[in-house]
Enzyme design. Structure first.
Site: not given
Ligand code: GLU
Length: 420
Positions: A110
């Site tokens: 993240k």
């Molecule tokens: N931000 C989204 C999540 O928390 C998507 C992450 C992604 O598509 O890599 O799952």
């Protein structure tokens, strides 16, 4: 190991580790393996200097790569004033368990920048994104770490991110997902998280011999996830009776007209003042009587302080980490069912996987294929959660973490990182 301070309330990262510890006990993963499995592989913090109107502002950005035993690091980039190291760590860890649970070939990561994107001009956001991605580019790569949108970011930001990476490494569409269609984005990615929320809720309803038809749904947050969840619930015949956003909430017991509400938001920037609705103040949204409460905004909104006021029968976690463990203890005691974030909001990263696969194949899939594969992946994963919870007499969250932990443990063992 990341140090703990037992005198204060647990941080989000510690809360995720609390859940992993419960999952370890159920799954039988050896204790000795946990230090490696809980903690991130790499954490990077960068300064992001931006000049605007002749004035220098320095923002702080993070990218945390949690675990890549099962494939490249994967996870969104968040632009929000509350972004901090511990929260990004928690969210990175959740991505490891989410990708493992739905069994797609990625690990977890993240990133985020502490900023208020709504108070910034498009030029400032471009500068911020360009500098941030240039400064983290050396740890990214289509086979290394693949970012995506999250709260406060969108397809436009991902397009800028791809361009920043490409200036250093050459044209590389598979470096980010959630891109604009013009740059190799996938059909069905924008609404995927909201759609996944409803696919999983409907599966739970069917397994419980219920139907979504006519049920009351309340949604906290009307951004990308909340608005498409609302639309998909409405398409299934559910009544979305209340929604809110940062500016306020709206309610109509007969059900809000979601396509019209989406138009209203496009025109005014908020759900507030929607024709034919009554206003809702502050946290009231959480305490409405309904079958399904869908937190689709920030983490940590249902806690030990307010969980006893919840009147919903089922909480569907469209947001990441919206219920703290002490809030959850109260909800479980009160018989509230929780469909956890690891599965409820996994539709987004699942279609991100399809986007990455299409970019690598240099071949675009049709929308019907995206839809079929999304249903297949989420359906299989949630069926495993339902079976596991029954077999081990545990909650869906414990089952989700236990299945995921076991998969990541086995992959780490197969790589020779863990020998126990
Ligand atoms: N931000 C989204 C999540 O928390 C998507 C992450 C992604 O598509 O890599 O799952």
């Amino acid at each position: 190991m990341i140090a703990k301070d037992s005198k204060r309330a647990p941080s989000p990262f510690e809360e995720v580790n609390q859940r992993l510890e419960e999952a370890r006990e159920i799954s039988g993963v050896p204790k000795e393996a946990m230090e490696l499995l809980e903690n991130p592989y790499r954490e990077i913090r960068v300064e992001i200097p931006i000049y605007s109107h002749g004035h220098l502002s320095v923002y702080t950005g993070y990218r945390i790569q949690h675990n890549a035993a099962r494939g490249p690091y994967k996870g969104g980039i968040r632009y929000h004033p509350h972004v901090d190291l511990d929260e990004v760590r928690a969210l990175a860890s959740l991505m490891t368990w989410k990708t493992a649970l739905v069994n797609i070939p990625f690990g977890g990561a993240k990133g985020g920048v502490a900023c208020d994107p709504h108070a910034m001009s498009e030029e400032e956001l471009f500068e911020l994104t360009n500098t941030f991605f240039t400064r983290i580019a050396m740890i990214l790569g289509p086979n290394r770490d693949v970012p995506a949108p999250d709260m406060g970011t969108n397809a436009k930001v991902m397009g800028w991110a791809m361009a920043a990476y490409g200036r250093i490494n050459g044209h590389t569409p598979a470096i980010v997902t959630g891109k604009p269609l013009e740059l190799g984005g996938s059909v069905g990615r924008e609404d995927a998280t909201g759609k996944g929320v409803v696919i999983v809720t409907e599966q739970w309803a069917k397994a419980s011999a219920l139907s979504l038809e006519g049920t009351r749904v309340v949604i906290q947050g009307f951004g990308n996830v909340g608005s498409f969840a609302a639309l998909n619930f409405a398409q299934k015949g559910a009544r979305v009776i209340a929604v809110n956003d940062v500016k306020g909430g709206v309610k109509n017991d007969k059900g809000l007209n979601i396509p019209n509400l989406m138009e209203h938001v496009k025109a005014t920037g908020s759900v507030v003042g929607f024709e034919g609705s009554d206003p809702l103040e502050g946290d009231e949204i959480l305490y409405q009587e309904c079958e399904f409460l869908v937190p689709a905004a920030l983490g940590g909104v249902i806690t030990g302080e307010n969980a006893s006021k919840i009147k919903a029968q089922v909480i569907v976690e469209a947001a990441n980490h919206p219920v703290t463990p002490d809030g959850e203890d109260i909800l479980v005691k009160n018989g509230v069912v929780m469909i956890p974030d690891l599965i409820a909001n996994a539709g987004g990263v699942t279609v991100s996987y399809f986007e990455w696969a299409q970019n690598i194949q240099q071949f675009a899939w049709k929308e019907a294929r995206i839809d079929d594969e999304l249903h297949a992946i989420l359906g299989k994963a949630f069926a495993q959660v339902l079976d596991y919870a029954k077999k081990y007499q545990c909650t869906y969250r414990q089952a989700s973490f236990a299945i995921a932990l076991d998969r990541v443990y086995r992959a780490s063992k197969a790589r020779g990182y863990i020998r126990v």
